[in-house]
Design an enzyme around this catalytic site. Structure first.
Site, PDB file in Angstrom:
ATOM      1  CB  SER A  59      -0.074  -7.953  -1.459  1.00  0.00           C
ATOM      2  OG  SER A  59      -1.040  -8.733  -0.770  1.00  0.00           O
ATOM      3  CD  GLU A  85     -10.127   3.995   0.644  1.00  0.00           C
ATOM      4  OE1 GLU A  85      -9.993   5.226   0.539  1.00  0.00           O
ATOM      5  OE2 GLU A  85      -9.373   3.192   0.035  1.00  0.00           O
ATOM      6  CE  LYS A 144      -4.242  -1.735   0.123  1.00  0.00           C
ATOM      7  NZ  LYS A 144      -5.143  -1.521  -1.037  1.00  0.00           N
TER       8      LYS A 144
END
Lengths: 399, 269
Positions: A381, A114, A92
C-alpha cells in the site's frame, strides 16, 4: 441483500457503521451523501476522477512478481500490487483525489484532514495544492515526531500542520481534533477523511474511490498468470487499502481475503492495535465497529511500530466482513513486520511502508505452508522512505 | 410528571428562566462531585447536567477535555457516575439531573441495563452528544421514564427539527453556535432570531448553551430561552480554584449568574 450492496440506506453494514455525530454535523453529512449520489451517477465526474488517476497519480499501478523473495520463502508465489509507485507514494491519493473533486463540486475552498503516518496528510496537501484549496492537517504530536519527513512534505505543499497533544497524541486524537474543526467551520470546510471509517457516507465513498485497486487487479492477474489469486492480503488500520483491494473480489468467493492487523508487541501483552482480533464492538468517531476499549467503554491506547496502523478502531465494513466470514483477520507483531520490511529491501529492492510490511509479514508466514503453484497477492500500500528514521532508530542508528 | 416537566412548570409559574449547570463527574476528583452538585443547587441552579467522562470527547472544547482527563485519571466510570446520582438523591429529591456524554460508555454497559440503572439511581434525562434521533434507543429510555434530550444546532433543518421533536422529551438543547463547547463567538441576537422557528416545530422548553460565559450573556439569552446552560465557564472556575475553595468559588460564580438572570424583565407567563 448481497454483501457488495452494503451499506444500507442508514449507512449500516449489518449492525456496524451508522451516523454517530453531534447534531451540528448531521446536515453536512446529509449534504455530502446527496452530492456523492449525484456525482457517482455523473459520467463527467467519474471520467475526471479516472483521468486524474491516470495522468496525475500514474495509474494503473503494476502488479509485480516477487520471485526472489518467493523462492527464498519456498512456497506460494507472492505478487505485489504496487500502490507504493503512486504519486505521493501510497494508495491514499486515490481517495483524496476523489474527495477533492467532491469538495470542488460543493464549492468548498478549505479542506481539513487527520493523519497518522502522514501519508494521508501528504496526499491531502497534494490535492489541495493541485486544486487550489487551503489545507489544514491534524496530526498527533507523537506522530509529528516520528514522521518528520512527511510533516515537512506537507509544509512544502502549502498545508498547515497542527500537532495534537490531547489524549494519546496519535491518530485517534488527530481525528477528534479534525472533527472539532469541522463542527466549527462546517459551512466553508470539506473534511477529507483518510480511511474507510467515520460516519456514513465516508466508509462507502472511501471504499468506492479505493476500489480502483482491486478493479485493476481483477484484469491484471488474469493477464499475468491466467487466473485470479488464491488469496489477497492487505494490512488493516482503519482499513482503506484493504477494502480497496477486497471489495471488487467479494463476489469471487474462491479468493481468500485476509486482513492483517498490527499485533504490536503481541496480542497477549495488550500493547497492540488489533481491534478485529482482540477488541469488542463499540462506537467511536461517528460509527459502530470493533474497538479497543476497556470494560467501561473507554478507548484504550494502542501501540504499533507503524503510525498508520496505530488506531483503536477499524472501518465498519471490515467488522461486517469478519462477522459474515467473507474475510479473515489476523495480526502480526512489530518484529515480524520489521523482518518482512528488511527482507523486501534485500530480496526485491523495494523499501515498503511499515504498514504494508504487516501484510508482507503474513504473506511470509503463509507462503511456506502452501504449494509453489498457489498465488498470494499482497497490497503493497505504500513505500517506506518515510519510515527510515523509525527503522534506523530501532537499529540504534541516528541518521 | 417527570422532574424536568415539573421543574419547567414551576419555573414558568414564577416567570423564571431555568439555570442549567454542567460539571464533569469526578472533576477534579470523585469525592467533590456530590457536594458540588448540592452547592450548585443552593447557588441557584435549577437543573444539573452531569458529564460522563469519555476518553474521546469529540464535541468538547479544551476546558471540558481537561475536566474529562482529570476525571479519567481517577478511573471514573459510568457506574461511578450513577452511584454519585444515587448519593445526591438521598438529600435532594426534586432537582432534575441530566447525564451528558457520549455513546460508547452506554453502548458498552448495554442500553437496557443502563436505562434501568439510571432510572433506579434517580437520573431524569440523558443527552448522548453523538447519538442523533436516527440512532437513539428511544423505546428503551421511554420505558424507564428517562427523558431524552437532543441537541439542535444552527445547521439543523426544519425537517430534522420535526424528527428531533418526535423523539425528544424534557427539553431540547439549542447549541448556540457552530463549534465545540466553551467557544466564545456567541451572538445573542442570532439566537433570539432562531428561536421562533424552533418553537413552531417543537413544543418543549428550549435550553440554550455553548458559549455562554457570564451573567450578562446568560441574562440576554434568558430573554429568549426557557433555560440557559453554563458549562465550560464553571469548569474553568473549578480548575482555577485551590481544592478547598472549589465549592465556594463555583457557588459564587453561579450565584452571580443567577442574580444577573433574575434582573431580566419578567417573561410573560
Amino acid at each position: 441483500m448481497h454483501l457488495t450492496q452494503f451499506p444500507d440506506e442508514h449507512g449500516r453494514f449489518g449492525t456496524y457503521g451508522g451516523v454517530f455525530v453531534a447534531e451540528t454535523l448531521m446536515a453536512a453529512l446529509e449534504e455530502l451523501q446527496q452530492e456523492y449520489e449525484r456525482a457517482r451517477k455523473d459520467p463527467g465526474f467519474m471520467q475526471e476522477f479516472h483521468h486524474e488517476l491516470r495522468h496525475y497519480v500514474g495509474r494503473p499501478s503494476p502488479v509485480y512478481h516477487a520471485r526472489r523473495w518467493s523462492a527464498q520463502l519456498g512456497g506460494a508465489q507472492i505478487y505485489l500490487k504496487r500502490e507504493d509507485l503512486n504519486h505521493t507514494g501510497a494508495h491514499k491519493i486515490n481517495n483524496t483525489i476523489g474527495q477533492a473533486l467532491l469538495a470542488r463540486r460543493m464549492g468548498k475552498k478549505r479542506v481539513i484532514a487527520e493523519t497518522g503516518a502522514g501519508q494521508h496528510g501528504v496526499a491531502t496537501a497534494t490535492v489541495a495544492a493541485r486544486f487550489g484549496m487551503s489545507c489544514v492537517v491534524y496530526m498527533g504530536a507523537e506522530d509529528v515526531a516520528r514522521q518528520s519527513p512527511n510533516v515537512y512534505r506537507m509544509k512544502l505543499l502549502g498545508a498547515t500542520v497542527v500537532p495534537v497533544s490531547s489524549g494519546s497524541r496519535t491518530l485517534k486524537d488527530a481525528l477528534n481534533e479534525a472533527m472539532r474543526d469541522w463542527v466549527t467551520n462546517v459551512a466553508s470546510t470539506f473534511y477529507i477523511l483518510g480511511t474507510a471509517a467515520g460516519p456514513h457516507p465516508y466508509p462507502m465513498l472511501v471504499r468506492d474511490f479505493q476500489s480502483v485497486i482491486g478493479e485493476e487487479c481483477l484484469t491484471q492477474m488474469p493477464e499475468l498468470v491466467g487466473r485470479q489469486p488464491d488469496a489477497i492480503i492487505a494490512c488493516v488500520g482503519g482499513g482503506s487499502n484493504a477494502i480497496g483491494i477486497f471489495y471488487p473480489y467479494i463476489p469471487h468467493t474462491d479468493v481468500r481475503l485476509i486482513g492483517v492487523e498490527a499485533g504490536g508487541e503481541g496480542l497477549d501483552t495488550g500493547r497492540h492495535a488489533a481491534p478485529l482480533s482482540a477488541g469488542t464492538p463499540g462506537i467511536l468517531h461517528g460509527f459502530r465497529s470493533y474497538l479497543m476499549q476497556d470494560e467501561n467503554g473507554q478507548v484504550i491506547e494502542t501501540h504499533s511500530v507503524s503510525a498508520g496502523l496505530d488506531y483503536p478502531g477499524v472501518g465498519p465494513e471490515h467488522a461486517w466482513l469478519k462477522d459474515t466470514g467473507r474475510a479473515e483477520y489476523v495480526s502480526v507483531t512489530d518484529d515480524e513486520a520489521l523482518r518482512a520490511f528488511h527482507d523486501l529491501c534485500r530480496y526485491e529492492g523495494i523499501i515498503p511502508a511499515l504498514e504494508s510490511s504487516h501484510a508482507l509479514a503474513y504473506a511470509a508466514k503463509l507462503a511456506p505452508t502452501l504449494p509453489r503453484e498457489k498465488i498470494l497477492l499482497v497490497n503493497l500500500s505504500g513505500r517506506g522512505d518515510k519510515d527510515i528514521n523509525t527503522v534506523a532508530h530501532l537499529a540504534g542508528i541516528t541518521l | 410528571m417527570s422532574r424536568l416537566k415539573q421543574t419547567f412548570a414551576n419555573l414558568k409559574q414564577r416567570a423564571r428562566v431555568a439555570l442549567v449547570t454542567y460539571i464533569t463527574a469526578g472533576d477534579p476528583d470523585p469525592q467533590i462531585t456530590v457536594p458540588l452538585m448540592h452547592r450548585l443547587v443552593e447557588s441557584g441552579a435549577d437543573i444539573l447536567e452531569l458529564g460522563v467522562p469519555f476518553s474521546d470527547p469529540m464535541a468538547d472544547g479544551p476546558a471540558i477535555q481537561r475536566a474529562t482527563e482529570r476525571a479519567l485519571s481517577h478511573g471514573v466510570s459510568l457506574r461511578n457516575v450513577l452511584d454519585m446520582v444515587s448519593e445526591f438523591r438521598r438529600q435532594d429529591a426534586d432537582t432534575p439531573v441530566v447525564l451528558m456524554g457520549y455513546a460508547n460508555p452506554v453502548e458498552r454497559m448495554g442500553y437496557k441495563t443502563f436505562a434501568e440503572a439510571a432510572a433506579q439511581a434517580g437520573v431524569d434525562g440523558v443527552l448522548m452528544v453523538d447519538v442523533p434521533p436516527e440512532e437513539a434507543p428511544s423505546a428503551i429510555f421511554v420505558a424507564q421514564g428517562l427523558d431524552q434530550i437532543f441537541l439542535l444546532s444552527p445547521t439543523t433543518t426544519g425537517q430534522r427539527m420535526q424528527l428531533i421533536a418526535q423523539h425528544a422529551s424534557g427539553f431540547v438543547y439549542y447549541v448556540s453556535l457552530k463549534g465545540v463547547t466553551g467557544a466564545t463567538s456567541l451572538d445573542p441576537e442570532e439566537v433570539g432570531a432562531r428561536l421562533p422557528a424552533i418553537r413552531q416545530l417543537c413544543q418543549l422548553p428550549v435550553g440554550v448553551g455553548f458559549g455562554i460565559r457570564d451573567g450578562e450573556s446568560a441574562r440576554r439569552i434568558g430573554q429568549f430561552a426557557d433555560a440557559v446552560v453554563i458549562g465550560s465557564r464553571i469548569i474553568e472556575a473549578i480548575e482555577q480554584a485551590p481544592r478547598d475553595r472549589i465549592l465556594d468559588d463555583v457557588g459564587q460564580l453561579v450565584g452571580t449568574i443567577r442574580q444577573a438572570m433574575d434582573r431580566s424583565p419578567d417573561k410573560a407567563a
